[in-house]
Design an enzyme around this catalytic site. Structure first.
Site, PDB file in Angstrom:
ATOM      1  N   LYS A 234     -57.270   3.828  82.602  1.00 20.79           N
ATOM      2  CA  LYS A 234     -57.599   3.612  81.200  1.00 20.79           C
ATOM      3  C   LYS A 234     -58.526   4.690  80.654  1.00 20.79           C
ATOM      4  O   LYS A 234     -59.148   5.457  81.383  1.00 20.79           O
ATOM      5  CB  LYS A 234     -58.174   2.211  81.005  1.00 20.79           C
ATOM      6  CG  LYS A 234     -57.069   1.150  81.064  1.00 20.79           C
ATOM      7  CD  LYS A 234     -57.461  -0.155  80.440  1.00 20.79           C
ATOM      8  CE  LYS A 234     -56.222  -1.022  80.229  1.00 20.79           C
ATOM      9  NZ  LYS A 234     -56.566  -2.373  79.777  1.00 20.79           N
ATOM     10  N   ARG A 268     -54.606  -5.304  87.997  1.00 21.30           N
ATOM     11  CA  ARG A 268     -53.365  -4.845  87.357  1.00 21.30           C
ATOM     12  C   ARG A 268     -53.365  -3.317  87.416  1.00 21.30           C
ATOM     13  O   ARG A 268     -54.238  -2.663  86.825  1.00 21.30           O
ATOM     14  CB  ARG A 268     -53.308  -5.346  85.914  1.00 21.30           C
ATOM     15  CG  ARG A 268     -52.011  -5.038  85.165  1.00 21.30           C
ATOM     16  CD  ARG A 268     -52.042  -5.683  83.791  1.00 21.30           C
ATOM     17  NE  ARG A 268     -50.781  -5.519  83.080  1.00 21.30           N
ATOM     18  CZ  ARG A 268     -50.516  -4.521  82.246  1.00 21.30           C
ATOM     19  NH1 ARG A 268     -51.438  -3.583  82.027  1.00 21.30           N
ATOM     20  NH2 ARG A 268     -49.353  -4.435  81.634  1.00 21.30           N
TER      21      ARG A 268
END
Length: 299
Positions: A234, A268
């Site tokens: 991210k 995840r």
């Protein structure tokens, strides 16, 4: 067993999710990401074609993933809106093919109850809702079907633009939102042992917000439900390290291990094989599992 990182009072740490059982007191589940979208955050459409999406899911399970998360509509506001039927057409064939090939947990990443229903009918075990069960009918369907749900924090939800998101205290506000949405889930009839929470790193949050959420993650896990974190590659990792998306693996692994120590139990991720190795090593150092090939030579 070492208990230092077991969140106090975790609700139903031993859970049957789909066809697999997890003991979140001493186990971390690894969720692989398969996006059937032309504009996904990390893979930029590389798994948009049906055969490549199915192959990616099978490869992830072969690499050790416990779980496959299949989505047809990205969270980002920088995309064209699609209808319910198109989203169903993207995810259902993948779910159906993956269900034939594995007993791994399958979740559908959607905020629409119509898509969730079609996905569950095709074999999905979990609804991963980045809209926090705010779409009318979603919580009711989850309760009716008996599947597990992931309740995620975001301010605007998928496809909604939120400019300059601000928080007085991001952790307490995210925790408050999750507590409220969990209460709504319970009131709607979703069993407490079917609820998972996700603080939503980088979802309508800047790098400082996501770092603070990670630093104080135990305040989220203290809510009591198994906590999923979606940190993989991210922007908060990229901005912290000044790395492009294809150079964030090491930062992702470090952030995931830190999150485990703070109580996260589901990761995840994009890079399944590297995550499996780092997580299994972390579990062994915590005393949750032994070496796979121990030497008994004491010389």
């Amino acid at each position: 067993m070492s208990g230092e990182t077991l969140p106090s009072g975790m609700i139903s740490p031993v859970r049957r999710i789909g066809r697999r059982e997890f003991d979140f007191a001493r186990q971390v589940a690894i969720m692989a990401i398969v996006n059937r979208t032309p504009n996904s955050f990390h893979d930029q459409g590389s798994t948009f074609e049906l055969d490549t999406a199915v192959a990616a899911a099978r490869r992830a399970v072969d690499d050790g993933a416990d779980w496959v998360d299949i989505g047809g509509f990205a969270f980002s506001a920088a995309q064209a809106q699609i209808g319910v039927d198109e989203e169903i057409e993207r995810v259902v064939p993948v779910i159906a093919e993956v269900r034939k090939a594995t007993d791994a947990v399958i979740s559908v990443d959607t905020h629409r109850p119509e898509v969730a229903r079609a996905a569950v009918e095709a074999g999905a075990d979990v609804i991963n809702d980045t809209n926090g069960l705010r779409e009318p009918g979603m919580a009711e369907f989850a309760a009716e079907s008996g599947v597990s749900v992931i309740v995620t924090h975001s301010l605007g939800g998928p496809g909604k633009r939120v400019l300059r998101p601000s928080y007085a205290d991001v952790v307490s506000e995210v925790a408050g939102f999750l507590r409220e949405r969990v209460a709504y889930a319970l009131k709607s009839g979703i069993a407490e042992d079917r609820i998972i929470i996700d603080p939503g790193h980088d979802l309508n949050k800047n790098t400082f917000h996501s770092l603070e959420l990670t630093r104080r993650l135990e305040e989220i896990t203290a809510i009591g439900y198994p906590t999923l974190v979606a940190l993989s590659n991210k922007d908060f990792i990229g901005e912290t390290l000044d790395r492009p998306q294809d150079e964030r693996k090491e930062g992702t692994i470090a952030a995931n291990v830190f999150a485990i120590l703070k109580g996260a139990r589901i990761l995840r991720v994009h890079d399944v094989a590297a995550t499996v190795a780092s997580v299994r090593m972390t579990e062994a150092m915590l005393g949750w599992r032994g070496p796979r090939t121990p030497s008994h030579n004491l010389a």
